[in-house]
Design a protein around this motif. Structure first.
Motif, PDB file in Angstrom:
ATOM      1  N   PRO A 154       0.806  -1.233   0.000  1.00  0.00           N
ATOM      2  CA  PRO A 154       0.000   0.000   0.000  1.00  0.00           C
ATOM      3  C   PRO A 154       0.832   1.272   0.000  1.00  0.00           C
ATOM      4  CG  PRO A 154      -0.829  -1.582   1.604  1.00  0.00           C
ATOM      5  CD  PRO A 154       0.499  -2.079   1.151  1.00  0.00           C
ATOM      6  N   LEU A 155       2.092   1.197   0.430  1.00  0.00           N
ATOM      7  CA  LEU A 155       2.917   2.400   0.503  1.00  0.00           C
ATOM      8  C   LEU A 155       3.662   2.685  -0.787  1.00  0.00           C
ATOM      9  CD1 LEU A 155       4.440   1.845   4.070  1.00  0.00           C
ATOM     10  CD2 LEU A 155       2.420   3.175   3.445  1.00  0.00           C
ATOM     11  N   VAL A 156       4.169   1.671  -1.447  1.00  0.00           N
ATOM     12  CA  VAL A 156       4.999   1.891  -2.640  1.00  0.00           C
ATOM     13  C   VAL A 156       4.348   1.374  -3.926  1.00  0.00           C
ATOM     14  CG1 VAL A 156       7.093   1.807  -1.256  1.00  0.00           C
ATOM     15  CG2 VAL A 156       6.261  -0.284  -2.304  1.00  0.00           C
ATOM     16  N   GLY A 157       3.292   0.583  -3.797  1.00  0.00           N
ATOM     17  CA  GLY A 157       2.622   0.083  -4.987  1.00  0.00           C
ATOM     18  C   GLY A 157       2.920  -1.387  -5.235  1.00  0.00           C
ATOM     19  N   LYS A 158       2.034  -2.004  -5.963  1.00  0.00           N
ATOM     20  CA  LYS A 158       2.183  -3.422  -6.280  1.00  0.00           C
ATOM     21  C   LYS A 158       3.322  -3.614  -7.276  1.00  0.00           C
ATOM     22  CE  LYS A 158      -0.603  -7.422  -7.594  1.00  0.00           C
ATOM     23  NZ  LYS A 158      -1.940  -7.890  -8.072  1.00  0.00           N
ATOM     24  N   GLU A 159       4.001  -4.744  -7.130  1.00  0.00           N
ATOM     25  CA  GLU A 159       5.138  -5.103  -7.981  1.00  0.00           C
ATOM     26  C   GLU A 159       6.296  -4.109  -7.857  1.00  0.00           C
ATOM     27  OE1 GLU A 159       5.281  -7.893  -9.432  1.00  0.00           O
ATOM     28  OE2 GLU A 159       3.185  -8.486  -9.112  1.00  0.00           O
ATOM     29  N   ARG A 160       6.302  -3.296  -6.772  1.00  0.00           N
ATOM     30  CA  ARG A 160       7.390  -2.333  -6.560  1.00  0.00           C
ATOM     31  C   ARG A 160       8.163  -2.607  -5.291  1.00  0.00           C
ATOM     32  NH1 ARG A 160       7.698   1.958  -9.843  1.00  0.00           N
ATOM     33  NH2 ARG A 160       5.977   2.296 -11.302  1.00  0.00           N
ATOM     34  N   VAL A 161       7.963  -3.765  -4.708  1.00  0.00           N
ATOM     35  CA  VAL A 161       8.698  -4.139  -3.507  1.00  0.00           C
ATOM     36  C   VAL A 161       8.914  -5.645  -3.530  1.00  0.00           C
ATOM     37  CG1 VAL A 161       6.561  -4.335  -2.177  1.00  0.00           C
ATOM     38  CG2 VAL A 161       8.742  -4.057  -0.992  1.00  0.00           C
ATOM     39  N   HIS A 162      10.125  -6.040  -3.138  1.00  0.00           N
ATOM     40  CA  HIS A 162      10.474  -7.455  -3.026  1.00  0.00           C
ATOM     41  C   HIS A 162      11.233  -7.637  -1.713  1.00  0.00           C
ATOM     42  CE1 HIS A 162       9.192  -8.544  -7.057  1.00  0.00           C
ATOM     43  NE2 HIS A 162       9.809  -7.456  -7.500  1.00  0.00           N
ATOM     44  N   ALA A 163      10.852  -8.674  -0.987  1.00  0.00           N
ATOM     45  CA  ALA A 163      11.465  -8.939   0.317  1.00  0.00           C
ATOM     46  C   ALA A 163      11.932 -10.380   0.378  1.00  0.00           C
ATOM     47  CB  ALA A 163      10.482  -8.652   1.451  1.00  0.00           C
ATOM     48  N   GLN A 164      13.037 -10.576   1.052  1.00  0.00           N
ATOM     49  CA  GLN A 164      13.581 -11.908   1.292  1.00  0.00           C
ATOM     50  C   GLN A 164      13.981 -12.003   2.760  1.00  0.00           C
ATOM     51  OE1 GLN A 164      13.779 -14.602  -0.600  1.00  0.00           O
ATOM     52  NE2 GLN A 164      12.829 -13.586  -2.360  1.00  0.00           N
ATOM     53  N   VAL A 165      13.596 -13.109   3.390  1.00  0.00           N
ATOM     54  CA  VAL A 165      13.883 -13.336   4.801  1.00  0.00           C
ATOM     55  C   VAL A 165      14.667 -14.626   4.934  1.00  0.00           C
ATOM     56  CG1 VAL A 165      12.912 -13.682   7.102  1.00  0.00           C
ATOM     57  CG2 VAL A 165      11.815 -12.100   5.504  1.00  0.00           C
ATOM     58  N   SER A 166      15.783 -14.563   5.647  1.00  0.00           N
ATOM     59  CA  SER A 166      16.586 -15.743   5.948  1.00  0.00           C
ATOM     60  C   SER A 166      16.526 -15.964   7.451  1.00  0.00           C
ATOM     61  CB  SER A 166      18.037 -15.549   5.494  1.00  0.00           C
ATOM     62  OG  SER A 166      18.833 -16.656   5.846  1.00  0.00           O
ATOM     63  N   ALA A 167      15.934 -17.122   7.833  1.00  0.00           N
ATOM     64  CA  ALA A 167      15.751 -17.421   9.249  1.00  0.00           C
ATOM     65  C   ALA A 167      16.702 -18.537   9.662  1.00  0.00           C
ATOM     66  CB  ALA A 167      14.308 -17.823   9.532  1.00  0.00           C
ATOM     67  N   GLU A 168      17.396 -18.293  10.761  1.00  0.00           N
ATOM     68  CA  GLU A 168      18.255 -19.314  11.353  1.00  0.00           C
ATOM     69  C   GLU A 168      17.515 -19.900  12.543  1.00  0.00           C
ATOM     70  OE1 GLU A 168      22.726 -19.772  13.358  1.00  0.00           O
ATOM     71  OE2 GLU A 168      22.075 -17.874  12.442  1.00  0.00           O
ATOM     72  N   MET A 169      17.167 -21.187  12.425  1.00  0.00           N
ATOM     73  CA  MET A 169      16.325 -21.830  13.413  1.00  0.00           C
ATOM     74  C   MET A 169      17.161 -22.727  14.330  1.00  0.00           C
ATOM     75  SD  MET A 169      13.523 -20.529  12.266  1.00  0.00           S
ATOM     76  CE  MET A 169      12.347 -21.387  13.291  1.00  0.00           C
ATOM     77  N   ASP A 170      16.651 -22.906  15.530  1.00  0.00           N
ATOM     78  CA  ASP A 170      17.283 -23.781  16.515  1.00  0.00           C
ATOM     79  C   ASP A 170      16.323 -24.935  16.792  1.00  0.00           C
ATOM     80  OD1 ASP A 170      18.766 -24.964  18.449  1.00  0.00           O
ATOM     81  OD2 ASP A 170      18.431 -23.436  19.996  1.00  0.00           O
ATOM     82  N   PHE A 171      16.703 -26.139  16.330  1.00  0.00           N
ATOM     83  CA  PHE A 171      15.872 -27.316  16.528  1.00  0.00           C
ATOM     84  C   PHE A 171      16.400 -28.218  17.650  1.00  0.00           C
ATOM     85  CE2 PHE A 171      15.194 -26.044  12.119  1.00  0.00           C
ATOM     86  CZ  PHE A 171      13.809 -26.025  12.058  1.00  0.00           C
ATOM     87  N   THR A 172      17.232 -27.672  18.504  1.00  0.00           N
ATOM     88  CA  THR A 172      17.769 -28.447  19.622  1.00  0.00           C
ATOM     89  C   THR A 172      16.700 -28.625  20.694  1.00  0.00           C
ATOM     90  OG1 THR A 172      19.958 -27.526  19.207  1.00  0.00           O
ATOM     91  CG2 THR A 172      19.603 -28.592  21.325  1.00  0.00           C
ATOM     92  N   ILE A 173      16.548 -29.854  21.145  1.00  0.00           N
ATOM     93  CA  ILE A 173      15.590 -30.160  22.210  1.00  0.00           C
ATOM     94  C   ILE A 173      16.335 -30.122  23.551  1.00  0.00           C
ATOM     95  CG2 ILE A 173      13.981 -31.863  23.122  1.00  0.00           C
ATOM     96  CD1 ILE A 173      13.597 -32.911  20.317  1.00  0.00           C
ATOM     97  N   THR A 174      15.930 -29.204  24.441  1.00  0.00           N
ATOM     98  CA  THR A 174      16.600 -29.006  25.727  1.00  0.00           C
ATOM     99  C   THR A 174      15.609 -29.256  26.849  1.00  0.00           C
ATOM    100  OG1 THR A 174      18.034 -27.325  24.734  1.00  0.00           O
ATOM    101  CG2 THR A 174      17.937 -27.396  27.132  1.00  0.00           C
TER     102      THR A 174
END
Length: 531
Positions: free
Chosen positions: A256-276
């Protein structure tokens, strides 16, 4: 022109009549065959294209479907080689919807309906158990077939007899044969779901004892994959879902702020699957509580001799003699005292025991990159230009993104919002289908072929044959003229009309061939004068 056509027909008939009898029969057969081929070609050109309705239909379903089509006046064809049912291509979907309304084709899998059938009086226990097992297999097949990717399924159960001896007990097993729809494949989760579905339907069956095979003979339930690899695949899928969730949040906020097809986002998540798991025990010394208390008090007065129990120590005391003078020693001996006090008190401290298990899949770190296209504006001349965002606006965008994803600086999250002019998208035109692969091309080829075949029959067979007959008739007439000489028409010079009429009748009765020649001469003369 009508006289010319009549003359051609007359000459053709004359040539036909002058031919031998066997040749006349051959010509007539050829004409009949030509006409029949032409009619067949025309009918074939008008026949619609047929498509396969369903494959692998049972005879019972085929008969029921044919009854429905005949009642609805729908064309159909049955191939004698394969037995497939064909319908016009343009009415294929209409036919399928019509059959769906009539619940056709019916499912051939038999479930608990088998038990409802009437059983004979002498049915044994073995037959009843076999029917029950067959009914369970049919119900499982129906359930598995209801999945979208499965076209047909068959289940075989291996149920051992129950034994009272522990050593003789065996676990039940099952085999599942799947026929997948064209272009479909089963995911690992779907295969495991089928295994657990079958195992949960049979008492004491383990999922590991269920074998799943597809129609091509490939083993789908393969347990050779290490558990660590399976767990890694699940962790990867969970990480991708988390990243997709945050990406969608950012784009929904920024569009809504910049318009459709005018923004691209990428998220890289580092997850912790250790059971404690953590167990903790705490004491609070500020809140003591008395758990138990024991008090002991002893008090003695006077001298009491004590010794080893026996006859000497149990003698009564002798005669007491009063001293002449009272001294301190005598006073002390006459008033002995003994006092003893003991107190034991146990306290219970406030204690807390907590057992904590950390849930796997905790976010350790987020790295977010957002690219925003330049906004569109106009210059002083009114031309459309690309205007970059100011640093203040990018800072505001960064703050909004941080609030959207729950930014946490302590765990090392990073957010980078950049303003870059996007390259205009390259419009990829859809692939052009060659005209020879389109339906109208083959329909046109079919019609053109029909016209060419008809023209070939007309000008390549019928017309040469008619010309041949006419040429033969002319040749025979010329031969007759050469033999008899030129036939001169009789001169009708009688002054009276009645006498001329009588003379013409007499000539026609005596020599009809000459009369025909005279008429032909008159027609040819009129034709020359007309031309």
């Amino acid at each position: 022109m009508d006289l010319v056509k009549v003359e051609n027909l007359v000459e053709s008939a004359k040539g036909m009549s002058s031919m031998p009898f066997m040749r006349q029969i051959g010509v007539m057969v050829g004409l009949a065959m030509s006409i029949g081929i032409a009619v067949a070609i025309v009918l074939w050109s008008q026949e619609p294209n047929f498509s396969v309705l369903y494959s692998n239909l049972s005879p019972k379903d085929t008969s029921a479907i044919i009854d429905v089509f005949e009642a609805a006046d729908l064309d159909y064809k049955v191939e004698h080689e394969s037995g497939m049912l064909l319908v016009p291509a343009e009415r294929l979907h209409e036919a399928r919807m019509m059959l769906a309304e009539s619940n056709l084709p019916q499912d051939t899998s038999i479930g608990f309906e088998l038990i409802e059938k009437e059983q004979g009086f002498g049915t044994s226990n073995f037959i009843q158990n076999a029917r029950y097992q067959r009914a369970v297999e049919g119900e499982l097949s129906k359930t598995i077939k209801s999945m979208g990717a499965v076209e047909s399924a068959r289940v075989h159960l291996a149920l051992p007899k129950e034994s009272a001896f522990i050593r003789d007990q065996r676990e039940p097993g099952a085999s599942v044969m799947l026929s997948l729809a064209q272009g479909w494949r089963l995911e690992e989760e779907q295969i495991q779901a089928i295994r657990h579905l079958v195992a949960s339907s049979i008492p004491k069956m383990q999922p590991k004892n269920v074998t799943i095979v597809d129609a091509k003979g490939r083993l789908l339930s393969d347990d050779l994959t290490p558990n660590g690899m399976k767990l890694s695949a699940q962790q990867f899928d969970y990480t991708r879902r988390v990243e997709s969730l945050y990406t969608n949040r950012i784009e929904q906020l920024m569009v809504p702020l910049v318009g459709k097809e005018r923004v691209h986002a990428q998220v890289s998540a580092e997850m912790d699957f250790t059971i404690t798991e953590t167990t903790q025990e705490r004491f609070n010394p500020d809140l003591p509580a008395v758990r138990s208390e024991q008090n002991v008090e002893e008090e003695s007065t006077g001298s009491v001799e004590a010794g080893i129990p026996g006859a000497l120590t149990n003698q009564p005391p002798g005669v007491a003699e009063a001293p002449e003078e009272a001294t301190e020693e005598t006073q002390t001996q006459t008033a002995p005292t003994k006092t003893r006090r003991q107190s034991t008190r146990n306290f219970e401290l406030d204690k807390t025991i907590s057992h904590t298990r950390q849930q796997p899949g905790k976010i350790k770190r987020l790295s977010i990159a957002v690219v925003v296209d330049n906004r569109v504006g106009k210059n002083e001349e009114g031309e459309i230009i690309s205007i970059p965002y100011t640093p203040e606006e990018l800072t505001r965008f960064t703050a909004l993104v941080k609030e959207t994803v729950g930014f946490n600086a302590l765990r090392g999250d990073t957010v980078n919002v950049s303003n870059v002019a996007f390259t205009p998208p390259i419009v990829v035109e859809p692939p052009v289908i060659p005209f020879w692969e389109k339906n109208w091309f083959w329909v046109a080829i079919k019609q053109i072929g029909v016209v060419l075949l008809l023209l070939f029959l007309l000008f390549g067979f019928l017309r040469p044959m008619m010309k041949n007959l006419m040429a033969k008739s002319k040749a025979e007439d010329e031969d007759d003229e050469d033999e008899d000489g030129p036939i001169e028409p009789p001169k009708l010079e009688a002054p009276v009309y009645e006498s001329n009429l009588q003379l013409a009748k007499a000539v026609a009765a005596d020599d009809p061939k000459m009369v025909a020649q005279v008429v032909r001469t008159w027609i040819m003369a009129d034709k020359k004068r007309g031309s």
